[in-house]
Enzyme design. Structure first.
Site, short mmCIF file in Angstrom:
data_model
loop_
_atom_site.label_atom_id
_atom_site.label_comp_id
_atom_site.label_asym_id
_atom_site.label_seq_id
_atom_site.Cartn_x
_atom_site.Cartn_y
_atom_site.Cartn_z
N ASN A 109 5.61 5.38 10.17
CA ASN A 109 4.60 4.50 9.77
C ASN A 109 4.78 5.33 8.68
O ASN A 109 4.78 6.27 8.06
CB ASN A 109 3.00 4.64 10.04
CG ASN A 109 2.11 3.84 9.56
OD1 ASN A 109 2.42 2.37 9.80
ND2 ASN A 109 1.11 4.93 8.81
N GLN A 117 14.90 -4.37 3.63
CA GLN A 117 15.81 -3.83 4.46
C GLN A 117 16.64 -3.03 3.85
O GLN A 117 17.30 -2.04 4.89
CB GLN A 117 16.97 -5.13 4.68
CG GLN A 117 17.95 -5.70 5.50
CD GLN A 117 17.66 -4.99 6.86
OE1 GLN A 117 17.25 -5.98 7.40
NE2 GLN A 117 18.27 -3.67 6.86
N HIS A 146 1.84 -1.12 3.14
CA HIS A 146 1.45 -2.20 2.14
C HIS A 146 0.34 -1.63 0.66
O HIS A 146 -0.21 -2.15 0.80
CB HIS A 146 1.14 -3.07 2.84
CG HIS A 146 1.39 -4.45 1.83
ND1 HIS A 146 2.32 -4.84 0.96
CD2 HIS A 146 0.45 -5.40 0.85
CE1 HIS A 146 2.32 -6.50 0.11
NE2 HIS A 146 0.80 -5.93 0.28
N HIS A 255 -5.47 -5.21 3.62
CA HIS A 255 -4.16 -5.20 2.32
C HIS A 255 -4.00 -3.10 1.33
O HIS A 255 -5.22 -2.85 1.69
CB HIS A 255 -4.46 -5.91 0.96
CG HIS A 255 -3.24 -7.41 0.93
ND1 HIS A 255 -3.59 -8.01 1.76
CD2 HIS A 255 -2.53 -6.98 -0.52
CE1 HIS A 255 -2.20 -8.64 1.62
NE2 HIS A 255 -1.47 -8.51 -0.01
N SER A 299 -8.20 -8.62 2.32
CA SER A 299 -8.34 -7.98 0.98
C SER A 299 -9.78 -6.69 1.61
O SER A 299 -10.59 -6.79 2.14
CB SER A 299 -9.02 -8.01 0.16
OG SER A 299 -9.77 -7.50 -1.10
N TYR A 511 5.83 -13.45 1.85
CA TYR A 511 3.76 -14.17 2.88
C TYR A 511 5.07 -14.96 4.08
O TYR A 511 5.64 -15.30 3.69
CB TYR A 511 3.34 -14.37 2.49
CG TYR A 511 1.99 -13.33 1.10
CD1 TYR A 511 0.88 -13.17 1.51
CD2 TYR A 511 2.68 -12.90 0.16
CE1 TYR A 511 0.21 -12.04 0.99
CE2 TYR A 511 1.96 -12.65 -0.50
CZ TYR A 511 1.13 -11.57 -0.15
OH TYR A 511 0.64 -10.98 -1.12
N ASP A 652 -1.75 19.28 -4.67
CA ASP A 652 -1.64 18.31 -4.81
C ASP A 652 -1.89 17.01 -3.69
O ASP A 652 -1.69 15.76 -4.36
CB ASP A 652 -0.39 17.80 -5.88
CG ASP A 652 0.68 18.18 -5.47
OD1 ASP A 652 0.34 18.39 -4.30
OD2 ASP A 652 2.03 18.74 -5.93
N THR A 657 -8.04 15.88 -5.62
CA THR A 657 -6.99 16.53 -6.54
C THR A 657 -6.81 15.32 -7.44
O THR A 657 -6.54 14.14 -6.95
CB THR A 657 -6.61 17.84 -6.31
OG1 THR A 657 -5.27 17.15 -5.28
CG2 THR A 657 -7.42 19.24 -5.87
#
Length: 719
Positions: A109, A117, A146, A255, A299, A511, A652, A657
């Site tokens: 992931n 690709q 995504h 999303h 969304s 899509y 970071d 932060t």
């Protein structure tokens, strides 16, 4: 939820109906697939592993944070670029093995905008050198979150390196991502140990909203479901035989657009924030992956009741105590809370063997069987093309290249969008007003290499009774539901009773909408490259692969996508020219403070901000890859005084932060500043300081030299 309205010019509907009539496709009343009967029995190997609960599992996590300055965001808008870092990006890898079946898979992931690709090709190429004969396209699944706050410009294809904030291919970002994914697979492979697997499901409330309601409601099977989005999270838990947690993968479709294009910071968005939180809660070397499921019309942001059809609202729009930087953290918290509960309560054991199948399919202009079209005959996919709905943008607040063009408009001011499109292509693409034929660019481009990948990977994993059907598309909610429903009888023969669809997996093909959604031509339909029957074709070929998996039948490998790394001619400006020179003002040094912290701050909803003279941050990443900067390098540190010394409190990679870079004195200036911010939401009382670290590149008579530097703010109290 307020219903989104759709605005159509008066002449649009007749034109759309004419195109549908000319398409030569006899549409059925419903295009819901009705596949043929499933196989009668599973293979002997599958049957021999029924009930087996023996597993090996390993997990690892690698940094894949690309260039956070002068790089494109995930919002396809020219000139919109990154200028900072809020959280680092990671590839989280898992290797699962079944002693019973003798098969092994790697699942990664990755916090990316798209899993092009190009990424999969590079990973498999490098894995072949590190672990020869162990991993291939078939048993490696790479899934992107995504994340629209991840640097881009890593595709081999022109479209995705053209429609960005900056134009071109970025070698540095590409190699950081590929090497990070390879590293996480190798380390997960080496970490394999006996384990148990368990599955759990739960509902994620108030975390997903359908952004394309008119299209969704056009589906005849919409009434079969209580929600227009899938609110279910599925979680796979991995526990060592010693009882210690190894990792977890959850799937939930939404999303990665919690942060909008104006944030300009690299961030893991809602899924990355959720993963950091769960890993911190469980502790140790536990690895948490938050993967996506069908998300094309989903969304994390909410419709605005006062402006139906307008941009959706983010948390900071709804709560004045929040800033735009808080949005991903707020959305991530909702997924984290459900995942934590599922992790703590997962008791449904995964049993059976591990099996996988894979096939590449050239997806342009292939026929689709009536069993997968609802009975419609003559159906086929098309040469890939972008529709006019692309330039209308979405409710996420992204690009709207023609402000007056609305989603669902089939013409612009009563005329076709691009009258030069070949009639045969326009006929095949039916209601879509073709804007650009990206699958065949020979008529308008300097080469005949398509601007998009046209070879689609089909891959199915059966992890005991859990099935993973990889999709390289952004599938809509209903497209995903139809896929699962169609494959459910097939995979049930081998004992699979739960199917999830990891999306944006192994490649990227924009899509995937149902035939009915496509006809509405909202943004998602306009970006369904291969035409109105794309979803039906995908379901058919996924079912072909699933049937071969169940029966143990052989499949041709299909056409291997070309490795176009050496064919990348146009590179991003910063990749082409590099960092020319860094120079602070006369009398100043790198790391000097420009604006310092206050003497004290109140605990809670407060922010510390310090500005330093600095250098272009890309140099530090290049030097790190050369081995001249340590692996644990951080652009910033929050340090806490322990009574005798300063100790690191946050870096970071911490969600609270922020690192913001800016050029000072114009685009050709060598001067730059960095602002380090720290949100005090969870900070305990104490004495702190902010530190900025960097690497500067300075040109001399004999070429470049590099200066490692560090600067610190005054000490301040949090009380």
């Amino acid at each position: 939820m307020t219903k989104t309205t759709i605005n159509r010019p008066a002449a649009a509907m007749p034109w759309g109906l004419l195109l549908a009539a000319l398409s030569g496709v006899a549409q059925a009343a419903s295009t819901v697939p009705t596949p043929p009967a499933p196989p009668s029995t599973a293979s002997a190997a599958i049957q021999a592993c029924r009930g087996s609960s023996q597993w090996l599992a390993g997990a690892a996590k690698s940094d894949i944070t690309g260039p956070m300055v002068d790089s494109s965001t995930g919002y396809t808008e020219p000139g919109i670029t990154m200028n900072g870092l809020q959280t680092r990006l990671y590839a989280r890898g898992f290797v699962l093995e079944s002693p019973c079946s003798g098969q092994r898979v790697a699942y990664v992931n990755a916090e990316l905008l798209h899993t092009y690709q190009s990424i999969k090709t590079g990973v498999i190429r490098k894995l072949a050198a590190k672990l020869p004969g162990v991993y291939s396209d078939a048993n490696v699944m790479i899934v992107g979150t995504h994340d629209h706050s991840a640097p881009s410009n890593t595709s081999f294809r022109t479209l995705y390196n053209l429609a960005n904030g900056v134009i071109g291919f970025d070698d540095l970002n590409y190699n950081i991502v590929v090497d990070g994914i390879v590293d996480t697979i190798v380390r997960a492979h080496n970490a394999r140990r006996p384990a148990t697997l368990a599955l759990a499901k739960g509902t994620v409330a108030n975390a997903a909203f359908n952004r394309s309601l008119p299209a969704y409601q056009a589906n005849p099977d919409a009434a079969d479901y209580s929600s227009n989005v899938d609110t279910t999270m599925t979680l796979l838990k991995m526990t060592g035989a010693d009882g210690q947690p190894i990792g977890a993968i959850s799937w939930f479709g939404v999303h990665g657009t919690s942060l909008d294009k104006d944030a300009h910071v690299v961030d893991g968005d809602n899924k990355g924030q959720a993963a950091l939180r769960l890993e911190k809660t469980v502790g140790g070397n536990f690895v948490a992956a938050f993967s996506n499921a069908p998300l094309g019309d989903v969304s994390p942001n909410q419709p605005d009741p006062a402006n139906p059809g307008g941009d959706f609202l983010r948390p900071h729009n709804l709560d004045s105590s929040l800033s735009a930087y808080d949005d991903a953290r707020v959305h991530g918290e909702r997924q984290y809370a459900v995942a934590l509960n599922l992790f703590n309560t997962a008791t449904s054991a995964i049993t059976g063997g591990l099996f996988y199948k894979h096939q590449f399919v050239e997806f342009q202009n292939i026929p689709v069987s009536p069993a997968y079209t609802g009975g419609a005959t003559g159906a086929a996919t098309c040469t890939a093309a972008i529709g006019a709905a692309f330039v209308s943008g979405t409710e996420e607040g992204g690009t709207k290249l023609i402000a007056s063009l609305k989603e669902g408009s089939l013409t612009y001011q009563g005329i076709p969008i691009n009258p030069l499109i070949p009639p045969a292509l326009q006929k095949c693409q039916a209601e879509k007003q073709v804007l650009l034929p990206v699958g065949d660019v020979s008529g308008f481009w300097v080469s005949n290499i398509p601007w998009v990948d046209t070879i689609v990977p089909f891959q199915v994993f059966a992890i005991g009774n859990l099935g993973l059907v990889a999709s390289s598309f952004e599938q809509t909610t209903m497209s995903g539901r139809r896929l699962r429903n169609a494959l459910k009888p097939t995979l049930a023969v081998m004992g699979v009773n739960d199917i999830v669809v990891p999306t944006i997996a192994n490649a990227y093909h924009q899509y995937l909408t149902t035939r009915e959604e496509y006809a509405v031509q909202n943004y998602e339909g306009g970006f369904t490259h291969f035409g109105p029957w794309s979803s039906a074709a995908f379901i058919e070929h996924a079912d072909i692969v699933a049937r071969a998996l169940v029966t143990g039948g052989s499949l041709s490998a299909g056409p291997t996508p070309p490795d176009l790394l050496s064919a990348q001619v146009v590179h991003t400006p910063i990749e082409t020219w590099g960092v020319v020179n860094d120079e602070p003002p006369s009398g100043k040094n790198f790391g000097d403070v420009v604006t310092d912290a206050a003497a004290s701050y109140a605990m809670g909803n407060n922010r510390v901000s310090v500005t330093f003279w600095s250098a272009h941050p890309r140099t530090a990443q290049i030097r790190q890859r050369e081995g001249a900067v340590p692996a644990g390098f951080s652009y910033l540190e929050v340090q806490r005084w322990n009574g005798s010394a300063w100790e690191r409190f946050a870096t970071d990679g911490d969600p609270y932060t922020r690192f913001l870079w800016q050029r000072v004195g114009g685009s050709l200036s060598a001067q730059s500043q960095v602002t380090v911010q720290w949100d005090l939401d969870l900070a305990p009382p104490g004495t702190y300081r902010l530190v900025h670290n960097g690497v500067a590149k300075k040109w001399g008579l004999l070429g470049p030299t590099y200066v490692n530097f560090s600067g610190a703010s005054r000490s301040f109290k949090v009380q």
